[in-house]
Design a protein around this motif. Structure first.
Motif, PDB file in Angstrom:
ATOM      1  N   ASN A  52       0.820  -1.212   0.000  1.00 28.90           N
ATOM      2  CA  ASN A  52       0.000   0.000   0.000  1.00 28.90           C
ATOM      3  C   ASN A  52       0.850   1.257   0.000  1.00 28.90           C
ATOM      4  O   ASN A  52       0.515   2.244  -0.661  1.00 28.90           O
ATOM      5  CB  ASN A  52      -0.958  -0.006   1.194  1.00 28.90           C
ATOM      6  CG  ASN A  52      -2.025  -1.067   1.058  1.00 28.90           C
ATOM      7  OD1 ASN A  52      -2.299  -1.557  -0.027  1.00 28.90           O
ATOM      8  ND2 ASN A  52      -2.627  -1.446   2.174  1.00 28.90           N
ATOM      9  N   GLN A  53       1.962   1.246   0.738  1.00 32.78           N
ATOM     10  CA  GLN A  53       2.850   2.411   0.732  1.00 32.78           C
ATOM     11  C   GLN A  53       3.437   2.607  -0.657  1.00 32.78           C
ATOM     12  O   GLN A  53       3.564   3.735  -1.131  1.00 32.78           O
ATOM     13  CB  GLN A  53       3.966   2.259   1.765  1.00 32.78           C
ATOM     14  CG  GLN A  53       4.864   3.481   1.848  1.00 32.78           C
ATOM     15  CD  GLN A  53       4.104   4.731   2.257  1.00 32.78           C
ATOM     16  OE1 GLN A  53       3.385   4.732   3.239  1.00 32.78           O
ATOM     17  NE2 GLN A  53       4.258   5.802   1.498  1.00 32.78           N
ATOM     18  N   ARG A  56       0.832   4.290  -2.703  1.00 33.15           N
ATOM     19  CA  ARG A  56       0.737   5.716  -2.366  1.00 33.15           C
ATOM     20  C   ARG A  56       1.901   6.494  -2.962  1.00 33.15           C
ATOM     21  O   ARG A  56       1.721   7.602  -3.483  1.00 33.15           O
ATOM     22  CB  ARG A  56       0.664   5.896  -0.848  1.00 33.15           C
ATOM     23  CG  ARG A  56      -0.696   5.511  -0.259  1.00 33.15           C
ATOM     24  CD  ARG A  56      -0.820   5.934   1.193  1.00 33.15           C
ATOM     25  NE  ARG A  56       0.019   5.153   2.085  1.00 33.15           N
ATOM     26  CZ  ARG A  56      -0.320   3.985   2.618  1.00 33.15           C
ATOM     27  NH1 ARG A  56      -1.503   3.442   2.341  1.00 33.15           N
ATOM     28  NH2 ARG A  56       0.499   3.357   3.434  1.00 33.15           N
ATOM     29  N   ASP A  57       3.097   5.927  -2.907  1.00 31.90           N
ATOM     30  CA  ASP A  57       4.262   6.585  -3.489  1.00 31.90           C
ATOM     31  C   ASP A  57       4.112   6.720  -5.008  1.00 31.90           C
ATOM     32  O   ASP A  57       4.432   7.775  -5.581  1.00 31.90           O
ATOM     33  CB  ASP A  57       5.547   5.819  -3.168  1.00 31.90           C
ATOM     34  CG  ASP A  57       5.915   5.863  -1.690  1.00 31.90           C
ATOM     35  OD1 ASP A  57       5.354   6.697  -0.942  1.00 31.90           O
ATOM     36  OD2 ASP A  57       6.771   5.043  -1.276  1.00 31.90           O
ATOM     37  N   HIS A  59       1.304   6.808  -6.671  1.00 31.03           N
ATOM     38  CA  HIS A  59       0.232   7.782  -6.912  1.00 31.03           C
ATOM     39  C   HIS A  59       0.767   9.202  -6.777  1.00 31.03           C
ATOM     40  O   HIS A  59       0.477  10.070  -7.608  1.00 31.03           O
ATOM     41  CB  HIS A  59      -0.926   7.549  -5.945  1.00 31.03           C
ATOM     42  CG  HIS A  59      -2.074   8.464  -6.168  1.00 31.03           C
ATOM     43  ND1 HIS A  59      -2.287   9.588  -5.417  1.00 31.03           N
ATOM     44  CD2 HIS A  59      -3.073   8.424  -7.080  1.00 31.03           C
ATOM     45  CE1 HIS A  59      -3.364  10.206  -5.845  1.00 31.03           C
ATOM     46  NE2 HIS A  59      -3.865   9.519  -6.858  1.00 31.03           N
ATOM     47  N   ALA A  60       1.561   9.448  -5.741  1.00 32.28           N
ATOM     48  CA  ALA A  60       2.130  10.785  -5.533  1.00 32.28           C
ATOM     49  C   ALA A  60       3.047  11.161  -6.701  1.00 32.28           C
ATOM     50  O   ALA A  60       3.015  12.310  -7.176  1.00 32.28           O
ATOM     51  CB  ALA A  60       2.892  10.843  -4.212  1.00 32.28           C
TER      52      ALA A  60
END
Length: 83
Positions: A52-53, A56-57, A59-60
């Protein structure tokens, strides 16, 4: 979420790393089967946090690039000639 899986080679290499870690850092011998169970536990219970991290990375990073594209498009706009 799709189940996290490893190829046979990846799993064997990871098990070897776990065994080496136990031997070097904990002065304990970890057999192949217990190491495989430990890897399966980490994969099922802890792996999703890392996965998940990573999402998120990613996506950012994508959003940052999208902002760059938006700015590039804005810079391409032309002012209409005034009569």
């Amino acid at each position: 979420m799709k189940k996290i899986t490893f190829s046979k080679e990846e799993k064997a290499a990871t098990i070897a790393r776990l065994q080496r870690y136990f031997a070097d850092e904990l002065d304990q011998t970890l057999g192949t089967l217990p190491a495989e169970f430990l890897l399966d536990f980490f994969t099922a219970e802890i792996g999703p946090y890392y996965y998940n991290q990573g999402l998120r990375d990613a996506h950012a990073a994508l959003m940052s690039k999208m902002e760059d594209f938006g700015e590039a498009i804005y810079l391409l706009e032309k002012e209409p000639t005034k009569s």
